[in-house]
Design a protein around this motif. Structure first.
Motif, mmCIF file in Angstrom:
data_model
loop_
_atom_site.group_PDB
_atom_site.id
_atom_site.type_symbol
_atom_site.label_atom_id
_atom_site.label_comp_id
_atom_site.label_asym_id
_atom_site.label_seq_id
_atom_site.Cartn_x
_atom_site.Cartn_y
_atom_site.Cartn_z
ATOM 1 N N LEU A 145 0.858 -1.190 0.000
ATOM 2 C CA LEU A 145 0.000 0.000 0.000
ATOM 3 C C LEU A 145 0.887 1.230 0.000
ATOM 4 O O LEU A 145 1.741 1.391 0.879
ATOM 5 C CB LEU A 145 -0.924 0.008 1.220
ATOM 6 N N GLU A 146 0.676 2.073 -0.997
ATOM 7 C CA GLU A 146 1.371 3.366 -1.040
ATOM 8 C C GLU A 146 0.337 4.469 -0.865
ATOM 9 O O GLU A 146 -0.603 4.597 -1.653
ATOM 10 C CB GLU A 146 2.108 3.552 -2.372
ATOM 11 N N ARG A 147 0.524 5.238 0.180
ATOM 12 C CA ARG A 147 -0.427 6.289 0.528
ATOM 13 C C ARG A 147 0.267 7.636 0.419
ATOM 14 O O ARG A 147 1.205 7.924 1.174
ATOM 15 C CB ARG A 147 -0.914 6.046 1.959
ATOM 16 N N GLU A 148 -0.187 8.456 -0.517
ATOM 17 C CA GLU A 148 0.417 9.774 -0.730
ATOM 18 C C GLU A 148 -0.515 10.858 -0.216
ATOM 19 O O GLU A 148 -1.677 10.934 -0.623
ATOM 20 C CB GLU A 148 0.723 9.992 -2.214
ATOM 21 N N LYS B 1 3.708 8.632 2.045
ATOM 22 C CA LYS B 1 4.483 9.754 1.538
ATOM 23 C C LYS B 1 3.713 11.044 1.793
ATOM 24 O O LYS B 1 2.621 11.220 1.261
ATOM 25 C CB LYS B 1 4.757 9.586 0.036
ATOM 26 N N VAL B 2 4.300 11.916 2.596
ATOM 27 C CA VAL B 2 3.695 13.215 2.899
ATOM 28 C C VAL B 2 4.426 14.265 2.064
ATOM 29 O O VAL B 2 5.608 14.535 2.303
ATOM 30 C CB VAL B 2 3.783 13.535 4.396
ATOM 31 N N VAL B 3 3.724 14.826 1.080
ATOM 32 C CA VAL B 3 4.310 15.815 0.176
ATOM 33 C C VAL B 3 4.071 17.197 0.766
ATOM 34 O O VAL B 3 2.927 17.674 0.833
ATOM 35 C CB VAL B 3 3.694 15.703 -1.231
ATOM 36 N N GLN C 24 12.223 5.956 8.239
ATOM 37 C CA GLN C 24 11.992 7.300 7.723
ATOM 38 C C GLN C 24 13.053 7.669 6.692
ATOM 39 O O GLN C 24 14.217 7.299 6.820
ATOM 40 C CB GLN C 24 12.001 8.328 8.855
ATOM 41 N N SER C 25 12.627 8.430 5.680
ATOM 42 C CA SER C 25 13.555 8.953 4.677
ATOM 43 C C SER C 25 12.927 10.180 4.030
ATOM 44 O O SER C 25 11.750 10.486 4.246
ATOM 45 C CB SER C 25 13.892 7.890 3.624
ATOM 46 N N VAL D 208 8.929 10.258 3.804
ATOM 47 C CA VAL D 208 8.544 8.880 3.506
ATOM 48 C C VAL D 208 8.621 8.050 4.786
ATOM 49 O O VAL D 208 9.663 8.017 5.453
ATOM 50 C CB VAL D 208 9.457 8.264 2.426
ATOM 51 N N LEU D 209 7.517 7.385 5.123
ATOM 52 C CA LEU D 209 7.447 6.497 6.281
ATOM 53 C C LEU D 209 7.128 5.088 5.783
ATOM 54 O O LEU D 209 6.198 4.905 4.993
ATOM 55 C CB LEU D 209 6.363 6.960 7.261
ATOM 56 N N GLU D 210 7.893 4.103 6.264
ATOM 57 C CA GLU D 210 7.674 2.720 5.851
ATOM 58 C C GLU D 210 7.523 1.834 7.086
ATOM 59 O O GLU D 210 8.266 1.988 8.057
ATOM 60 C CB GLU D 210 8.828 2.208 4.990
ATOM 61 N N LYS D 211 6.554 0.916 7.015
ATOM 62 C CA LYS D 211 6.360 -0.044 8.097
ATOM 63 C C LYS D 211 5.766 -1.323 7.529
ATOM 64 O O LYS D 211 4.934 -1.278 6.627
ATOM 65 C CB LYS D 211 5.443 0.502 9.193
#
Length: 465
Positions: free
Chosen positions: A228-231, A370-372, A390-391, A408-411
């Motif tokens: 799941l990619e959430r922007e 992904k928080v733009v 985090q990146s 960018v947050l990944e879990k």
């Protein structure tokens, strides 16, 4: 099946051998009650421990032990201590984090729960533990026909694995229905409807273990989002735009044979009982511009219901999902900026949004958020109540000059209990909001000036007289 039973046997033998060498503190568990919820594909275990310190030294932490195979499927561990009695009882959360012990028998894994205050000799305290397991139900048989029910195995221990002596304990296992094919007998054990009760057991030493297997019917859809990619894109002009890209799979028993849509529609209660054709996405209140698409295009089979607390989007894929089948799609929507963006200090703002997956009762193998941030944002920082990777990235959109910062947050292994607010802080100079309007105005002015100059310049070639 045989390999799994053999590995359990090896684990039990190693525990019996390693118990004598494993060190144990002065803590003992006076009473332990465990409830295992198997009503969906997500296993939730509720554990109540009444603990006493028998050592002279005060105790500051309590260890929770897990077999290595179970530890690998842990999605979440939460702990709280009870304060007060009966009607005045309240719960104070405690920190629970993975830890290692040098003398752990057969690779036993641990979580350490830090107490609010040291527990002196003779004092007792009661802990409430919740831990969640994913992908711990094994379909058996592994393949089923369209009209077959789904049966699964669950493996655990009738005796609670613990590094401490347990004076009194009992375990209750709740299944989705009364259809329990078989379960391991460890006396005293009995079944009543959809509940299995093991115990009470008295006086078990550290690292006691008694493997059990429960074989039961579970037709709950095993919805797993593989990726799941959430922007989340912030615009200071009044809106937050969210786009969610899903790779969804049915992780239950695989479908075998041909699929009959006529049978599926004519016998809704007896055909494809473990499949799912509807998904419920819980969205924030006051959403707008909602769309639901896949690789082919827009999907019109969706219904949106909104109220003051939440919005519910009921979506239907192009085809029902059986075991082993997959679907890819995306959901997009906008929400008002003032509901989620706040000012913490002059020139500093933060986004307050919900972590996790919008679709109810799903497991997410890999979640990327992904928080733009708006162009010109500086010094981003994140507050999340659990560990994430985090990146930072850069993204260029229309009329951008220096690009937008993307947090960018990944879990991995995300469950519904991870749906809690998180915050992204950043600094922003409001003058940057004028950059794009000034750029557009300058462009139109230059074009206008160039056209006027072109009309007033005579470029014709005249012959000299």
């Amino acid at each position: 099946m045989a390999a799994a039973i053999f590995s359990l046997f090896i684990f039990v033998v190693a525990l019996l051998i390693g118990t004598s060498s494993a060190s144990s503190s002065g803590l003992q568990i006076l009473q332990a009650e465990r409830q295992i919820e198997l009503t969906s594909h997500i296993v939730r275990v509720y554990l109540t421990l009444k603990i006493e310190n028998t050592d002279d030294a005060p105790a500051t932490e309590v260890l929770l032990a897990f077999p290595p195979t179970q530890f690998d499927h842990l999605a979440l561990v939460k702990a709280a201590v009870t304060v007060g009695k009966k009607r005045k009882k309240s719960y104070s959360p405690l920190e629970a984090k993975p830890t290692e012990q040098p003398d752990a028998p057969n690779g036993t894994k641990y979580y350490s729960v830090s107490l609010l205050k040291p527990l002196a000799k003779g004092e007792t305290t009661t802990l409430e533990i919740l831990y969640i397991l994913t992908q711990s139900l094994e379909p058996f048989p592994k393949e089923i026909a369209q009209s077959d029910p789904q049966l699964v195995y669950y493996r655990d221990s009738a005796i609670i694995l613990s590094p401490y002596h347990i004076a009194h304990q009992a375990t209750v296992i709740k299944t989705p229905s009364n259809n329990v094919e078989s379960f391991t007998q460890v006396d005293p054990a009995h079944r009543s409807g959809s509940e299995l009760r093991y115990g009470p057991y008295e006086g078990h030493g550290p690292y006691s273990y008694s493997p059990i297997i429960v074989h039961f019917e579970n037709n709950h859809p095993f919805a797993v989002v593989e990726e799941l990619e959430r922007e989340i894109e912030i615009s200071h002009w009044g809106s937050v735009q969210v786009t969610e890209r899903y790779k969804l799979a049915h992780a239950g028993a695989k479908h075998k044979g041909a699929f009959s849509r006529v049978e599926y529609q004519s016998r809704p209660g007896g055909s494809g009982v473990s499949s799912f054709k509807h998904l419920l996405a819980v969205l924030p209140p006051r959403v707008h511009s909602v769309y639901y698409r896949d690789e082919i295009g827009n999907i019109s089979t969706s219904r949106l219901r909104t109220n003051s607390k939440k919005s519910e989007l009921l979506i239907e894929p192009r085809y029902p999902l059986f075991g082993g089948w997959k679907a890819t799609f995306l959901i997009g929507y906008g929400v008002p900026l003032k509901d989620f963006l706040f000012e913490s200090a002059p020139g500093a703002r933060y986004l307050n949004y919900t972590f996790g997956c919008s679709i109810a009762d799903t497991v997410v193998d890999k979640l990327t958020i992904k928080v733009v941030l708006p162009e010109g944002s500086k010094d981003p920082s994140v507050e999340v109540p659990f560990a994430v990777k985090q990146s930072l990235e850069k993204k260029y959109s229309y009329l951008d000059v220096i690009g937008r910062t993307v947090v960018v947050l990944e879990k991995r292994n995300v469950v519904p209990e991870h749906h809690v607010p998180f915050q992204v802080h950043y600094k922003f100079n409001p003058l940057f909001m004028l950059a794009e309007p000034l750029m557009l105005a300058s462009t139109f002015f230059l074009l206008f000036a160039a056209s006027v100059a072109y009309l007033h310049i005579d470029l014709s070639i005249q012959k000299k007289s």
